[in-house]
Scaffold this motif. Structure first.
Motif, mmCIF file in Angstrom:
data_model
loop_
_atom_site.group_PDB
_atom_site.id
_atom_site.type_symbol
_atom_site.label_atom_id
_atom_site.label_comp_id
_atom_site.label_asym_id
_atom_site.label_seq_id
_atom_site.Cartn_x
_atom_site.Cartn_y
_atom_site.Cartn_z
ATOM 1 N N ASN A 3 -53.963 -31.608 17.327
ATOM 2 C CA ASN A 3 -53.380 -31.939 16.021
ATOM 3 C C ASN A 3 -54.353 -31.752 14.862
ATOM 4 O O ASN A 3 -54.024 -32.111 13.728
ATOM 5 N N GLU A 54 -42.324 -33.273 9.873
ATOM 6 C CA GLU A 54 -41.426 -33.931 10.827
ATOM 7 C C GLU A 54 -40.696 -35.100 10.179
ATOM 8 O O GLU A 54 -39.507 -35.341 10.445
ATOM 9 N N THR A 99 -45.992 -31.113 17.639
ATOM 10 C CA THR A 99 -44.767 -31.522 18.325
ATOM 11 C C THR A 99 -43.945 -32.363 17.353
ATOM 12 O O THR A 99 -44.295 -32.493 16.183
ATOM 13 N N SER A 100 -42.892 -32.972 17.825
ATOM 14 C CA SER A 100 -42.070 -33.844 16.994
ATOM 15 C C SER A 100 -42.580 -35.279 16.985
ATOM 16 O O SER A 100 -41.906 -36.186 16.476
ATOM 17 N N ASP A 101 -43.780 -35.485 17.518
ATOM 18 C CA ASP A 101 -44.358 -36.829 17.608
ATOM 19 C C ASP A 101 -45.014 -37.205 16.281
ATOM 20 O O ASP A 101 -46.233 -37.097 16.113
#
Length: 316
Positions: A3, A54, A99-101
């Motif tokens: 990230n 996101e 990611t979608s986190d």
């Protein structure tokens, strides 16, 4: 770390001089994973990107804000440098959302902001969605646990939605309010009635949120505006400033998720930011919701870049 993306020095290129005539020539790039922060007492400003949309996606907004940080950097690059010679400006790269986190991205961002602030670097975080606010505030609170941090938000929206299924770009300040309870201090400037439903106004009242609506947030009212801002500043120890580009009129900032023709003008924003800087309580700032996908001739990114420059100049 998946990230984290180290700074791209290639962005900071342009006209060359032998005396730092251009902004890009003042930039130093530091990789937060491999480089060591300087330890002397020089005044330093850090640019850290929050390349994440996101939260906007979860809030059913127009995605594209993940490209905001580099868009601002590109518009900063060619600016003429009239800043003091003894300050240092560091690009620390980006926190990304692979990611979608969203929660993981916020957690990493919180840690990086805390690390930089704890090392006496004034952060200007480049968004990204306004879900950054939750991570940004908590990163600062980690460094200053016993001090009251007031939030001043230049924005069309309260961003006080209750978390129903999952946090998003519309919930950050409600999340902070839940954590802070009686310590929650929040001033919104530029709020638009048509962009905030009745429930949000009720939530703002219940939480003791202070605000000035866009119809009143104008240069001709600056005496009363400055009095309200100063009164707010007097109630807190420190200030975190967050600037949502969708608060500006779409004549100046079309490149956002939620554009508005009746937003505020740059002149009142600049005068307000100057007042906040002069308080000597401002410890960190961010600029959010720039969406290059919908920008026109980079005018929103140019405005954001000028705000970054103005903050550095005023605080130097």
């Amino acid at each position: 770390m998946a990230n984290y993306q180290k700074p791209n020095a290639a962005i900071w290129t342009g006209h060359q001089s032998d005396s730092q005539l251009y902004f890009h020539e003042k930039i130093k790039c530091i990789d937060l994973e491999n480089d060591i922060l300087p330890k002397d007492k020089k005044k330093r400003f850090g640019l850290l990107g929050y390349a994440c949309d996101e939260g906007v996606k979860r809030n059913l907004g127009r995605v594209g804000t993940a490209e905001g940080p580099n868009s601002i950097r590109r518009m900063l690059t060619p600016l003429s440098n009239h800043l003091k010679n003894d300050i240092e400006i560091i690009d620390f790269g980006d926190i990304t959302s692979v990611t979608s986190d969203l929660e993981l991205t916020q957690s990493i961002t919180l840690d990086k902001i805390s690390y930089l602030s704890g090392n006496k670097i004034f952060n200007i975080i480049l968004g990204g969605g306004h879900d950054l606010g939750f991570a940004h505030f908590n990163g600062l609170q980690k460094v200053y646990p016993n001090q009251t941090i007031g939030i001043i938000n230049l924005d069309a929206h309260f961003d006080l939605r209750e978390v129903e299924k999952e946090p998003n770009s519309g919930t950050p300040f409600y999340q902070i309010a839940e954590q802070q309870n009686d310590r929650f201090k929040y001033l919104c400037l530029g709020i638009q009635k048509v962009s905030n439903n009745k429930k949000l106004y009720e939530t703002a009242k219940k939480l003791g949120v202070q605000f000035i609506e866009n119809t009143e947030f104008k240069l001709q009212n600056f005496t009363s505006i400055s009095n309200q801002i100063q009164s707010f500043i007097n109630t807190v120890d420190l200030i975190y400033l967050t600037i949502d580009m969708d608060g500006f009129s779409s004549a100046y900032a079309p490149g956002v998720s939620a554009p508005s023709p009746l937003g505020f003008n740059p002149d009142i924003a600049i005068k307000t930011i100057k007042l906040i800087c002069e308080s000597n309580k401002l410890i960190s700032a961010d600029i959010v919701e720039l969406n290059p996908k919908y920008d026109i001739d980079n005018c929103t990114a140019r405005l954001a870049a000028r705000l970054v420059y103005f903050l550095i100049e005023e605080l130097s």
